[in-house]
Enzyme design. Structure first.
Site, PDB file in Angstrom:
ATOM      1  N   ASN A 131       0.843  -1.204   0.000  1.00  0.00           N
ATOM      2  CA  ASN A 131       0.000   0.000   0.000  1.00  0.00           C
ATOM      3  C   ASN A 131       0.872   1.245   0.000  1.00  0.00           C
ATOM      4  OD1 ASN A 131       0.583   0.748   2.854  1.00  0.00           O
ATOM      5  ND2 ASN A 131      -0.378  -1.243   3.202  1.00  0.00           N
ATOM      6  N   ASP A 150      -3.901  -6.539   5.096  1.00  0.00           N
ATOM      7  CA  ASP A 150      -4.827  -7.437   5.783  1.00  0.00           C
ATOM      8  C   ASP A 150      -4.799  -8.845   5.203  1.00  0.00           C
ATOM      9  OD1 ASP A 150      -5.857  -5.752   7.734  1.00  0.00           O
ATOM     10  OD2 ASP A 150      -7.171  -4.753   6.295  1.00  0.00           O
ATOM     11  N   PRO A 164      -2.526 -12.061  10.441  1.00  0.00           N
ATOM     12  CA  PRO A 164      -2.937 -11.882  11.839  1.00  0.00           C
ATOM     13  C   PRO A 164      -3.210 -10.415  12.142  1.00  0.00           C
ATOM     14  CG  PRO A 164      -0.580 -12.396  11.682  1.00  0.00           C
ATOM     15  CD  PRO A 164      -1.155 -12.545  10.303  1.00  0.00           C
ATOM     16  N   ASP A 165      -4.153 -10.148  13.027  1.00  0.00           N
ATOM     17  CA  ASP A 165      -4.426  -8.777  13.476  1.00  0.00           C
ATOM     18  C   ASP A 165      -3.413  -8.466  14.585  1.00  0.00           C
ATOM     19  OD1 ASP A 165      -5.313  -6.419  14.520  1.00  0.00           O
ATOM     20  OD2 ASP A 165      -7.370  -7.091  14.891  1.00  0.00           O
ATOM     21  N   ILE A 166      -2.385  -7.713  14.224  1.00  0.00           N
ATOM     22  CA  ILE A 166      -1.257  -7.521  15.156  1.00  0.00           C
ATOM     23  C   ILE A 166      -1.705  -6.760  16.396  1.00  0.00           C
ATOM     24  CG2 ILE A 166       1.041  -6.503  15.409  1.00  0.00           C
ATOM     25  CD1 ILE A 166       1.271  -6.885  12.299  1.00  0.00           C
TER      26      ILE A 166
HETATM   27  N1  CTP Z   1      -3.597  -3.544  12.216  1.00  0.00           N
HETATM   28  C1  CTP Z   1      -2.826  -4.569  12.702  1.00  0.00           C
HETATM   29  N2  CTP Z   1      -2.794  -5.772  12.059  1.00  0.00           N
HETATM   30  C2  CTP Z   1      -3.517  -5.972  10.937  1.00  0.00           C
HETATM   31  C3  CTP Z   1      -4.307  -4.928  10.416  1.00  0.00           C
HETATM   32  C4  CTP Z   1      -4.315  -3.727  11.085  1.00  0.00           C
HETATM   33  O1  CTP Z   1      -2.165  -4.379  13.726  1.00  0.00           O
HETATM   34  N3  CTP Z   1      -3.447  -7.144  10.324  1.00  0.00           N
HETATM   35  C5  CTP Z   1      -3.675  -2.292  12.962  1.00  0.00           C
HETATM   36  C6  CTP Z   1      -3.153  -1.069  12.250  1.00  0.00           C
HETATM   37  O2  CTP Z   1      -1.789  -0.835  12.520  1.00  0.00           O
HETATM   38  C7  CTP Z   1      -4.030   0.009  12.838  1.00  0.00           C
HETATM   39  C8  CTP Z   1      -5.347  -0.693  13.126  1.00  0.00           C
HETATM   40  O3  CTP Z   1      -5.026  -2.057  13.204  1.00  0.00           O
HETATM   41  O4  CTP Z   1      -3.539   0.476  14.065  1.00  0.00           O
HETATM   42  C9  CTP Z   1      -6.457  -0.471  12.166  1.00  0.00           C
HETATM   43  O5  CTP Z   1      -6.173  -0.992  10.904  1.00  0.00           O
HETATM   44  P1  CTP Z   1      -7.294  -1.287   9.818  1.00  0.00           P
HETATM   45  O6  CTP Z   1      -6.616  -1.890   8.642  1.00  0.00           O
HETATM   46  O7  CTP Z   1      -8.109  -0.060   9.615  1.00  0.00           O
HETATM   47  O8  CTP Z   1      -8.179  -2.374  10.601  1.00  0.00           O
HETATM   48  P2  CTP Z   1      -8.863  -3.666  10.061  1.00  0.00           P
HETATM   49  O9  CTP Z   1      -8.789  -4.680  11.164  1.00  0.00           O
HETATM   50  O10 CTP Z   1      -8.260  -4.056   8.792  1.00  0.00           O
HETATM   51  O11 CTP Z   1     -10.371  -3.214   9.892  1.00  0.00           O
HETATM   52  P3  CTP Z   1     -11.311  -3.129   8.576  1.00  0.00           P
HETATM   53  O12 CTP Z   1     -12.359  -4.132   8.855  1.00  0.00           O
HETATM   54  O13 CTP Z   1     -11.795  -1.731   8.557  1.00  0.00           O
HETATM   55  O14 CTP Z   1     -10.494  -3.491   7.388  1.00  0.00           O
END
Ligand code: CTP
Length: 410
Positions: free
Chosen positions: A217, A286, A313-315
């Site tokens: 991105n 993501d 993974p959602d970090i």
């Molecule tokens: N983030 C993270 N790990 C991921 C995706 C996001 O840690 N795999 C963190 C980003 O650093 C940021 C926050 O989550 O602080 C929000 O990121 P965003 O991409 O907007 O969240 P998503 O979980 O992808 O939500 P959405 O459903 O809107 O895509």
């Protein structure tokens, strides 16, 4: 002359280099700035300056030997290491730099550096060719990573007739550098973030499609970097987990470079111990291709291409779940229903606060030096109108500091 070094106990280490002839003046200037100075010389320093002069200007006996029973009886070397509020090594020769980088304790000065918790400043001085040698640069990088501060060297005419970087920073400028450092330390020593560990993720991640292509991105990492620097100025020990292309950070900031979201996740958790504040600014991809091709995908072999993406993974969510950081702050880039989406995201991910910007406005945010954001936390929302990312960072860190201070009370 400023007197901001008053009450400071400075241990001055002098090693063997022609610039050592300037050290009686350096001691004088430090004393004029209010410091108490004790001098430690390496064996080779004696070839360039006398202990008698240094004793006269510092008012303390000069130390040069780990095994001197008389000196040890009056103040043992461990006691001397504890006496120091800070250590300055000037001039620092290539060999003293190598000893320190290796954790060597073969003489009094290197032993004191290992035995003292005091911050260490190093003023290298040597021939320009030596200074630019990769081995010396590698040792300086190691010392920087260990938290030492490198002052100078200056560039110009050298005693050996060469021209280039390697002249010891002048005594007046060394005193100025120590004074400024002291002022900065004094200014932050009472703030809640002082000495606290702050981890910041920043930049994009790259997810491989094949060995030469990836999904990523537009994130530049600048906002996260500005936040890391603001936290450092507030006295925190900062570690940045940075994606590809993020510019250099301040030398006092620890930095771990990663490429993929999975690597960012792993490095965040590997360094999470004792983290007080976690700030997730990274634009983490993501999704990643389920199976990256081992070899370059060839155009002439397929007209169309499809691949399956799987979730990364959602970090930040995983960090919040551990409950280890006292304050967890996320960022959200939204294109629609900005505030409501961000409010939901904060609660869904279990964050203490979320900073949201509207990325449908291309004049701010991604790849731009300006930003406009809203900070949402449990007790309220604060709006920051369009301004440089550095200014936003300063204000966000002030808000995050308040949240951290409040977390200590609860
Ligand atoms: N983030 C993270 N790990 C991921 C995706 C996001 O840690 N795999 C963190 C980003 O650093 C940021 C926050 O989550 O602080 C929000 O990121 P965003 O991409 O907007 O969240 P998503 O979980 O992808 O939500 P959405 O459903 O809107 O895509």
């Amino acid at each position: 002359m400023m007197s901001d070094l008053s009450e400071q106990h400075i241990l001055l280490g002098i090693s063997g280099g022609i610039a050592a002839y300037k050290t009686p003046i350096l001691v004088r200037r430090l004393v004029e700035a209010g410091a108490r100075v004790q001098v430690v010389m390496t064996a080779n320093a004696h070839k360039f300056v006398t202990a008698t002069s240094l004793q006269a200007v510092s008012g303390f006996p000069v130390r040069d030997n780990l095994w001197d029973p008389a000196a040890e009886a009056s103040m043992g070397h461990i006691e001397l290491a504890r006496w120091a509020d800070q250590i300055l090594i000037a001039p620092a020769s290539a060999s003293v730099i190598a000893r320190l980088a290796n954790g060597d304790a073969s003489d009094l000065l290197s032993t004191l550096c290992l035995a003292s918790p005091a911050p260490i400043s190093i003023a290298p001085a040597m021939n320009q060719q030596m200074f630019q040698h990769p081995a010396v640069q590698r040792n300086l990088a190691t010392l920087r990573g260990d938290g030492c501060r490198i002052i100078g060297p200056d560039s110009g005419d050298q005693a050996c007739g060469d021209q280039g970087p390697g002249r010891m920073t002048e005594p007046e400028d060394l005193v100025m550098a120590l004074t400024q450092q002291q002022l900065a330390t004094d200014a932050t020593s009472n703030t809640p973030l002082h000495g606290r560990k702050v981890m910041v993720t920043t930049g994009p991640t790259r997810e491989a499609i094949d060995p030469v292509r990836y999904i990523s991105n537009h994130s530049s990492g600048l906002q996260g970097l500005a936040i890391a620097e603001a936290a450092r100025r507030a006295g925190a020990n900062v570690i940045v987990i940075a994606g590809p292309g993020v510019p250099e950070a301040h030398g006092d900031i620890q930095r771990v470079d990663i490429t993929t979201a999975q690597q960012m996740h792993d490095e965040v958790h590997a360094h999470l111990a004792n983290t007080d504040v976690f700030i997730g600014v990274a634009a983490v991809a993501d999704y990643r291709p389920a199976n990256a091709a081992a070899q370059k995908i060839k155009r002439h072999k397929q007209d169309e291409m499809q691949f399956t993406l799987v979730q990364n993974p959602d970090i930040i969510g995983s960090v919040a779940q551990t409950g280890r950081a006292k304050v967890v702050v996320g960022f959200a880039a939204e294109t629609n229903d900005t505030l409501q989406n961000a409010r939901d995201k904060r609660t869904r991910k279990g964050l203490d606060a979320i900073v949201v910007n509207d990325v449908s406005d291309h004049s701010i945010g991604f790849n731009n030096s300006d930003n406009a954001v809203t900070l949402i936390h449990q007790q309220g929302e604060v709006e920051f109108a369009r301004q440089p990312k550095t200014a936003i960072a300063e204000k966000l860190v002030a808000q995050i500091t308040d949240l951290f201070a409040a977390s200590l009370v609860h």
